[in-house]
Design a protein around this motif. Structure first.
Motif, PDB file in Angstrom:
ATOM      1  N   SER A 168       0.825  -1.211   0.000  1.00 14.29           N
ATOM      2  CA  SER A 168       0.000   0.000   0.000  1.00 14.29           C
ATOM      3  C   SER A 168       0.857   1.257   0.000  1.00 14.29           C
ATOM      4  O   SER A 168       0.578   2.221  -0.734  1.00 14.29           O
ATOM      5  CB  SER A 168      -0.936  -0.006   1.217  1.00 14.29           C
ATOM      6  OG  SER A 168      -1.797  -1.122   1.200  1.00 14.29           O
ATOM      7  N   LYS A 172       0.909   4.228  -2.710  1.00 13.68           N
ATOM      8  CA  LYS A 172       0.644   5.605  -2.264  1.00 13.68           C
ATOM      9  C   LYS A 172       1.775   6.535  -2.662  1.00 13.68           C
ATOM     10  O   LYS A 172       1.545   7.653  -3.145  1.00 13.68           O
ATOM     11  CB  LYS A 172       0.462   5.609  -0.751  1.00 13.68           C
ATOM     12  CG  LYS A 172       0.141   6.976  -0.168  1.00 13.68           C
ATOM     13  CD  LYS A 172      -0.045   6.868   1.346  1.00 13.68           C
ATOM     14  CE  LYS A 172      -0.362   8.234   1.950  1.00 13.68           C
ATOM     15  NZ  LYS A 172      -0.544   8.131   3.433  1.00 13.68           N
ATOM     16  N   VAL A 234      -5.772  -3.390   0.343  1.00 12.68           N
ATOM     17  CA  VAL A 234      -5.141  -2.123  -0.032  1.00 12.68           C
ATOM     18  C   VAL A 234      -6.149  -0.971   0.055  1.00 12.68           C
ATOM     19  O   VAL A 234      -5.815   0.126   0.509  1.00 12.68           O
ATOM     20  CB  VAL A 234      -4.531  -2.210  -1.446  1.00 12.68           C
ATOM     21  CG1 VAL A 234      -4.000  -0.857  -1.892  1.00 12.68           C
ATOM     22  CG2 VAL A 234      -3.420  -3.250  -1.483  1.00 12.68           C
ATOM     23  N   GLU A 237      -6.429  -0.144   3.664  1.00 10.90           N
ATOM     24  CA  GLU A 237      -5.184   0.448   4.171  1.00 10.90           C
ATOM     25  C   GLU A 237      -5.028   1.900   3.728  1.00 10.90           C
ATOM     26  O   GLU A 237      -4.586   2.758   4.504  1.00 10.90           O
ATOM     27  CB  GLU A 237      -3.985  -0.377   3.718  1.00 10.90           C
ATOM     28  CG  GLU A 237      -2.631   0.113   4.206  1.00 10.90           C
ATOM     29  CD  GLU A 237      -2.406  -0.106   5.692  1.00 10.90           C
ATOM     30  OE1 GLU A 237      -1.591   0.637   6.279  1.00 10.90           O
ATOM     31  OE2 GLU A 237      -3.036  -1.027   6.264  1.00 10.90           O
ATOM     32  N   LEU A 238      -5.410   2.178   2.485  1.00 14.38           N
ATOM     33  CA  LEU A 238      -5.233   3.518   1.933  1.00 14.38           C
ATOM     34  C   LEU A 238      -6.490   4.386   2.038  1.00 14.38           C
ATOM     35  O   LEU A 238      -6.461   5.567   1.676  1.00 14.38           O
ATOM     36  CB  LEU A 238      -4.808   3.421   0.466  1.00 14.38           C
ATOM     37  CG  LEU A 238      -3.432   2.789   0.196  1.00 14.38           C
ATOM     38  CD1 LEU A 238      -3.131   2.795  -1.292  1.00 14.38           C
ATOM     39  CD2 LEU A 238      -2.337   3.527   0.967  1.00 14.38           C
TER      40      LEU A 238
END
Length: 338
Positions: A168, A172, A234, A237-238
């Motif tokens: 992730s 990012k 992901v 997480e983001l």
């Protein structure tokens, strides 16, 4: 003494059609890649595919080949070197197809006195044609050449928090200064029958849109579930908007049904019918950038999207030799060595 063998997919030795043909022959004749009876697989691969595909594939490899050699090999070597610096036990590299072979990797470890090996297939998700074929071959080689060697392995790590965080963060970081309105997660496709064959319950997997979300022992070996779960991990997480994220599958071969939706068709659909103008695409089935990411996605996929009306296309690099990913691998290895 303990040691580690990192194993990736592999690559031709060069872009010469003869080397590509040799590589494709080894790859496609694997019964876990094209899982049909030997006589038919031999007819299909040796009688048809290897008479037509090597030149086309060689041309594709030439587009992405680096001065140092195959991107997948070079990136895998960089990963191995960085990981080796963070652990005090031997770390070798091997490829399932091509060079260096798994037998060569095991022999190097054996020559250093290693009798207990941690095998790390460099695939986040489990599949017959990736993780399973590595484990099967490694065990065959152990019995034949290294009978006093013990081999253990790290299972599919798509769900491990430390991997999810590293993946992730790499996404990012790359997209921090990019302008996009949709993210596509493209995974390497497999035939639907592989999903059914890998179902340890022999009843759970139906590929009906719901089974992947219903808890089951089958998920431990279900490539489809693990791909969709990787995307979900992901996204969480983001903190991404689920409405702006799509999961697809690429690289299908033959006429049998493969996992859907297909990446190429979805790229066109997003631009033509859904009004997506600025796309970012991630390929989390691959740890290292390779033909499927650098040519099929970054070149062919980009062309398809832009021709269908898209305006910008960002291919997020694989996790490759990212420092956080190196630290994750080194952590697993050092835990093994305790």
């Amino acid at each position: 003494m303990k040691g580690v063998l990192l194993v990736n997919l592999g690559s031709p030795d060069s872009t010469d059609p003869k080397d590509v043909k040799k590589y494709l022959g080894e790859f496609l004749m694997d019964e876990r890649v094209i899982d049909v009876p030997y006589w038919f697989r031999s007819f299909l691969v040796k009688g048809i595919i290897l008479n037509t595909r090597p030149k086309k594939s060689a041309a594709a490899y030439k587009k992405i080949w680096w001065e140092e050699g195959s991107p997948l090999i070079v990136l895998s070597e960089r990963l191995q070197e960085k990981v080796q610096q963070k652990t005090n036990i031997p770390v070798e590299l091997a490829m399932r197809y091509g060079s260096p072979s798994i037998e060569t990797g095991l022999q190097k470890l054996y020559n250093q006195g290693v009798k207990e090996v941690l095998l790390i297939p460099l695939y986040p998700q489990f599949a017959m044609a990736t993780t399973e074929t590595i484990l099967v071959l490694a065990e065959e080689l152990r019995k034949k050449h290294f009978a006093d060697m013990k081999i253990t392995h790290i299972p599919a790590f798509y769900n491990k928090p430390e991997y999810v965080k590293a993946l992730s963060n790499s996404i990012k970081e790359y997209l921090a200064d990019k302008d996009y309105d949709h993210i596509m997660f493209s995974y390497h496709g497999v035939p639907e029958r592989h999903i059914y064959k890998s179902d340890v319950t022999k009843s759970h997997c139906k590929i009906d849109g719901s089974c992947c979300n219903t808890p089951s022992k089958a998920h431990e070996f279900c490539y489809r579930h693990q791909c969709f779960q990787t995307t979900k991990n992901v996204v969480e997480e983001l903190g991404l908007d689920e409405n702006n994220v799509t999961t697809t599958f690429q690289s299908r071969l033959g006429v049998d049904p493969w996992l859907q939706p297909y990446t190429d068709r979805t790229l066109v659909k997003k631009a033509e019918k859904e009004g997506v103008k600025k796309l970012a695409i991630v390929t989390p089935a691959f740890v290292s950038d390779c033909l499927e990411t650098l040519e099929e996605i970054a070149m062919e996929g980009k062309e398809e999207f832009l021709e269908a009306g898209g305006e910008s296309f960002h291919t997020v690099p694989c996790i490759n030799d990212n420092e956080e990913w190196v630290n994750v691998l080194a952590g697993w290895i050092n835990d093994f060595n305790k």
